[in-house]
Design a protein around this motif. Structure first.
Motif, PDB file in Angstrom:
ATOM      1  N   GLY A   1       0.805  -1.056  -0.126  1.00  0.00           N
ATOM      2  CA  GLY A   1      -0.101   0.005  -0.094  1.00  0.00           C
ATOM      3  C   GLY A   1       0.856   1.313  -0.120  1.00  0.00           C
ATOM      4  N   GLU A   2       2.127   1.193   0.245  1.00  0.00           N
ATOM      5  CA  GLU A   2       3.193   2.356   0.365  1.00  0.00           C
ATOM      6  C   GLU A   2       3.953   2.249  -0.648  1.00  0.00           C
ATOM      7  N   ILE A   3       4.219   3.307  -1.454  1.00  0.00           N
ATOM      8  CA  ILE A   3       5.154   3.241  -2.731  1.00  0.00           C
ATOM      9  C   ILE A   3       6.011   4.553  -2.675  1.00  0.00           C
ATOM     10  N   THR A   4       7.506   4.308  -2.852  1.00  0.00           N
ATOM     11  CA  THR A   4       8.426   5.234  -3.176  1.00  0.00           C
ATOM     12  C   THR A   4       8.478   5.351  -4.742  1.00  0.00           C
ATOM     13  N   TYR A   5       8.635   6.421  -5.380  1.00  0.00           N
ATOM     14  CA  TYR A   5       8.776   6.373  -7.020  1.00  0.00           C
ATOM     15  C   TYR A   5       9.194   7.309  -7.477  1.00  0.00           C
ATOM     16  N   TYR A   6      10.280   7.229  -8.237  1.00  0.00           N
ATOM     17  CA  TYR A   6      10.925   8.218  -9.043  1.00  0.00           C
ATOM     18  C   TYR A   6      11.667   7.438 -10.544  1.00  0.00           C
ATOM     19  N   THR A   7      11.937   8.380 -11.430  1.00  0.00           N
ATOM     20  CA  THR A   7      12.306   8.034 -12.715  1.00  0.00           C
ATOM     21  C   THR A   7      13.426   8.707 -13.308  1.00  0.00           C
ATOM     22  N   ALA A   8      14.335   8.383 -14.214  1.00  0.00           N
ATOM     23  CA  ALA A   8      15.097   9.009 -14.778  1.00  0.00           C
ATOM     24  C   ALA A   8      15.116   9.030 -16.485  1.00  0.00           C
ATOM     25  N   LEU A   9      15.730   9.824 -17.203  1.00  0.00           N
ATOM     26  CA  LEU A   9      15.763   9.587 -18.793  1.00  0.00           C
ATOM     27  C   LEU A   9      17.031  10.245 -19.199  1.00  0.00           C
ATOM     28  N   HIS A  10      17.812   9.395 -19.834  1.00  0.00           N
ATOM     29  CA  HIS A  10      19.008   9.830 -20.600  1.00  0.00           C
ATOM     30  C   HIS A  10      18.662  10.090 -21.988  1.00  0.00           C
ATOM     31  N   THR A  11      19.079  11.080 -22.549  1.00  0.00           N
ATOM     32  CA  THR A  11      18.747  11.505 -23.885  1.00  0.00           C
ATOM     33  C   THR A  11      20.229  11.588 -24.758  1.00  0.00           C
ATOM     34  N   GLY A  12      21.142  11.173 -24.137  1.00  0.00           N
ATOM     35  CA  GLY A  12      22.558  10.980 -25.148  1.00  0.00           C
ATOM     36  C   GLY A  12      23.429  12.322 -24.638  1.00  0.00           C
ATOM     37  N   ASN A  13      22.811  13.302 -24.631  1.00  0.00           N
ATOM     38  CA  ASN A  13      23.762  14.424 -23.726  1.00  0.00           C
ATOM     39  C   ASN A  13      23.111  14.943 -22.466  1.00  0.00           C
ATOM     40  N   LYS A  14      22.050  14.239 -22.008  1.00  0.00           N
ATOM     41  CA  LYS A  14      21.590  14.658 -20.751  1.00  0.00           C
ATOM     42  C   LYS A  14      21.233  13.610 -19.773  1.00  0.00           C
ATOM     43  N   PHE A  15      21.326  13.718 -18.496  1.00  0.00           N
ATOM     44  CA  PHE A  15      20.862  12.627 -17.885  1.00  0.00           C
ATOM     45  C   PHE A  15      19.891  13.260 -16.693  1.00  0.00           C
ATOM     46  N   LEU A  16      18.479  13.117 -16.875  1.00  0.00           N
ATOM     47  CA  LEU A  16      17.570  13.903 -16.264  1.00  0.00           C
ATOM     48  C   LEU A  16      16.778  13.032 -15.191  1.00  0.00           C
ATOM     49  N   THR A  17      16.212  13.415 -14.085  1.00  0.00           N
ATOM     50  CA  THR A  17      15.767  12.728 -13.192  1.00  0.00           C
ATOM     51  C   THR A  17      14.360  13.535 -12.746  1.00  0.00           C
ATOM     52  N   SER A  18      13.396  12.512 -12.304  1.00  0.00           N
ATOM     53  CA  SER A  18      11.981  13.258 -11.855  1.00  0.00           C
ATOM     54  C   SER A  18      12.031  13.756 -10.523  1.00  0.00           C
ATOM     55  N   HIS A  19      11.016  14.424  -9.915  1.00  0.00           N
ATOM     56  CA  HIS A  19      10.708  14.503  -8.720  1.00  0.00           C
ATOM     57  C   HIS A  19      10.295  13.262  -8.196  1.00  0.00           C
ATOM     58  N   GLU A  20      10.538  12.991  -6.865  1.00  0.00           N
ATOM     59  CA  GLU A  20      10.202  11.728  -6.254  1.00  0.00           C
ATOM     60  C   GLU A  20       8.659  11.659  -5.777  1.00  0.00           C
ATOM     61  N   TYR A  21       7.992  10.902  -5.593  1.00  0.00           N
ATOM     62  CA  TYR A  21       6.693  10.664  -5.052  1.00  0.00           C
ATOM     63  C   TYR A  21       6.706   9.482  -3.891  1.00  0.00           C
ATOM     64  N   TRP A  22       5.817   9.714  -2.779  1.00  0.00           N
ATOM     65  CA  TRP A  22       5.472   8.761  -1.814  1.00  0.00           C
ATOM     66  C   TRP A  22       4.104   8.503  -1.896  1.00  0.00           C
ATOM     67  N   VAL A  23       3.575   7.529  -2.071  1.00  0.00           N
ATOM     68  CA  VAL A  23       2.165   7.168  -2.387  1.00  0.00           C
ATOM     69  C   VAL A  23       1.774   6.054  -1.128  1.00  0.00           C
ATOM     70  N   ASN A  24       0.900   6.493  -0.224  1.00  0.00           N
ATOM     71  CA  ASN A  24       0.718   5.556   0.523  1.00  0.00           C
ATOM     72  C   ASN A  24      -0.767   4.917   0.661  1.00  0.00           C
ATOM     73  N   ASP A  25      -1.690   5.436  -0.530  1.00  0.00           N
ATOM     74  CA  ASP A  25      -2.844   4.720  -0.609  1.00  0.00           C
ATOM     75  C   ASP A  25      -3.165   4.082  -1.840  1.00  0.00           C
ATOM     76  N   VAL A  26      -2.160   3.068  -2.355  1.00  0.00           N
ATOM     77  CA  VAL A  26      -2.332   2.534  -3.846  1.00  0.00           C
ATOM     78  C   VAL A  26      -3.673   1.657  -3.760  1.00  0.00           C
ATOM     79  N   ILE A  27      -4.184   1.781  -4.875  1.00  0.00           N
ATOM     80  CA  ILE A  27      -5.385   1.066  -5.384  1.00  0.00           C
ATOM     81  C   ILE A  27      -4.879  -0.021  -6.119  1.00  0.00           C
ATOM     82  N   SER A  28      -4.037   0.049  -7.106  1.00  0.00           N
ATOM     83  CA  SER A  28      -3.759  -1.043  -8.172  1.00  0.00           C
ATOM     84  C   SER A  28      -2.269  -0.535  -8.883  1.00  0.00           C
TER      85      SER A  28
END
Length: 338
Positions: free
Chosen positions: A253-280
């Motif tokens: 029911g509780e999740i920490t989630y973040y992502t990253a994207l490499h475009t060849g010349n840049k490595f980007l990271t997303s904001h981080e999310y904390w979810v504690n009421d996951v349905i599916s």
């Protein structure tokens, strides 16, 4: 970008028993229409892109009902092939993860597994298509399906179509005598956008990950490994221009989630999310993939693409069905800027 987005994969029916077995006493077993590539097409159609879906279904009345259901969601189903076999099923206990022991596949002898090269006229089907998407689940089903994937990728690549792949690894598949690496390393040379995570890249492509990375639990180390993995994929497969990695940790029911994207010349990271009421959790990765396609299709800045795709995945966690029902505006409002 103009043109249709065509996704290719097996349509599945998800049957969802409750954990306590009450479904047997109430004669109630919820059924959801899904499949990784269909979930992507459903999201893209909802968001207003011209989405087409190619799959193989048995030529019967149930398939007609399913096709009508997809058409009502503005998905172009003319690429669907009707033939022999059955519709694939999978059972997943309510609230559980696809990687959990509660997952049971029932896909043997499905129409998709029986699909053979030469059956689909890809040259004709790809006319007017600018983006082709598939996942690593498709070639995991059977050697025939893997051969058809390769056939499709060669045809799409020859037409200059952007090709994306989701490296979603399913350990309970790959039962036909070939390893994921044997097959996926034949398909990756044609792919321009790759999504997955560092562990899937290791299992399916042989891109090594630091042995004790999972023990660290440190975000900085995970992201460092993601950058190394992305660079290795791009070096090995020159056609690849973007690599995205997702990180999802936590209990049911509780999740920490973040992502990253490499475009060849840049490595980007997303904001981080904390979810504690996951349905599916089902389909959240598919929604992330759809977000990537949507952003790149509309030629957004890569950072904007990543944040939208991440928020797409997060909002999907609150949806019961396999595919999202969240609009573009709802997803944009859910983007975290903290």
């Amino acid at each position: 970008m103009n043109g249709k987005v065509l996704t290719f994969g097996e349509l599945l029916l998800r049957l969802t028993p409750d954990a306590n077995g009450e479904w047997m006493y109430h004669n109630s077993l919820p059924v959801f229409v899904g499949g990784a590539e269909l979930n992507v097409a459903t999201a893209l159609a909802l968001w207003g892109l011209p989405a087409s879906y190619c799959t193989a279904l048995p030529d019967n009345g149930m398939s007609e009902q399913v096709i009508t259901y997809l058409k009502e969601r503005n998905i172009d189903t003319t690429p669907a092939h009707l033939g022999e076999g059955r519709i694939g099923l999978y059972f997943l206990t309510k609230g559980k993860d696809l990687k959990n022991d509660a997952l049971i596949y029932d896909r043997a002898d499905s129409a998709f597994a029986k699909l053979k090269p030469g059956t689909i006229n890809w040259d004709e089907l790809l006319e007017g298509v600018s983006w082709f998407h598939f996942s690593a689940i498709s070639p995991a089903v059977s050697q025939n399906a893997a051969n058809v994937c390769l056939e499709a990728l060669k045809a799409a690549s020859a037409k200059g179509i952007t090709i994306s792949v989701d490296l979603n690894y399913r350990a309970k598949l790959w039962q036909y005598g070939r390893s994921p690496q044997e097959i996926m390393t034949q398909l990756l040379p044609y792919c321009n956008v790759v999504m997955g995570n560092i562990w899937a890249a290791e299992t399916m492509l042989g891109i090594q990950v630091m042995p004790d990375v999972h023990e660290s639990g440190q975000k900085s180390i995970y992201l460092k490994e993601a950058q190394k993995s992305s660079e290795a994929i791009m070096a090995r497969y020159p056609s690849c221009k973007q690599v995205a990695n997702t990180f999802r940790f936590g209990s049911e029911g509780e999740i920490t989630y973040y992502t990253a994207l490499h475009t060849g010349n840049k490595f980007l990271t997303s904001h981080e999310y904390w979810v504690n009421d996951v349905i599916s959790k089902v389909g959240s990765g598919d929604c992330f993939m759809a977000g990537l396609i949507y952003g790149f299709y509309n030629e957004w800045h890569p950072a904007e693409v990543l944040e939208y795709a991440t928020a797409s995945a997060i909002t999907k966690l609150y949806v019961v069905s396999d595919a999202t029902d969240k609009s573009v505006n709802e997803i944009k409002k859910a983007i975290s800027y903290e």
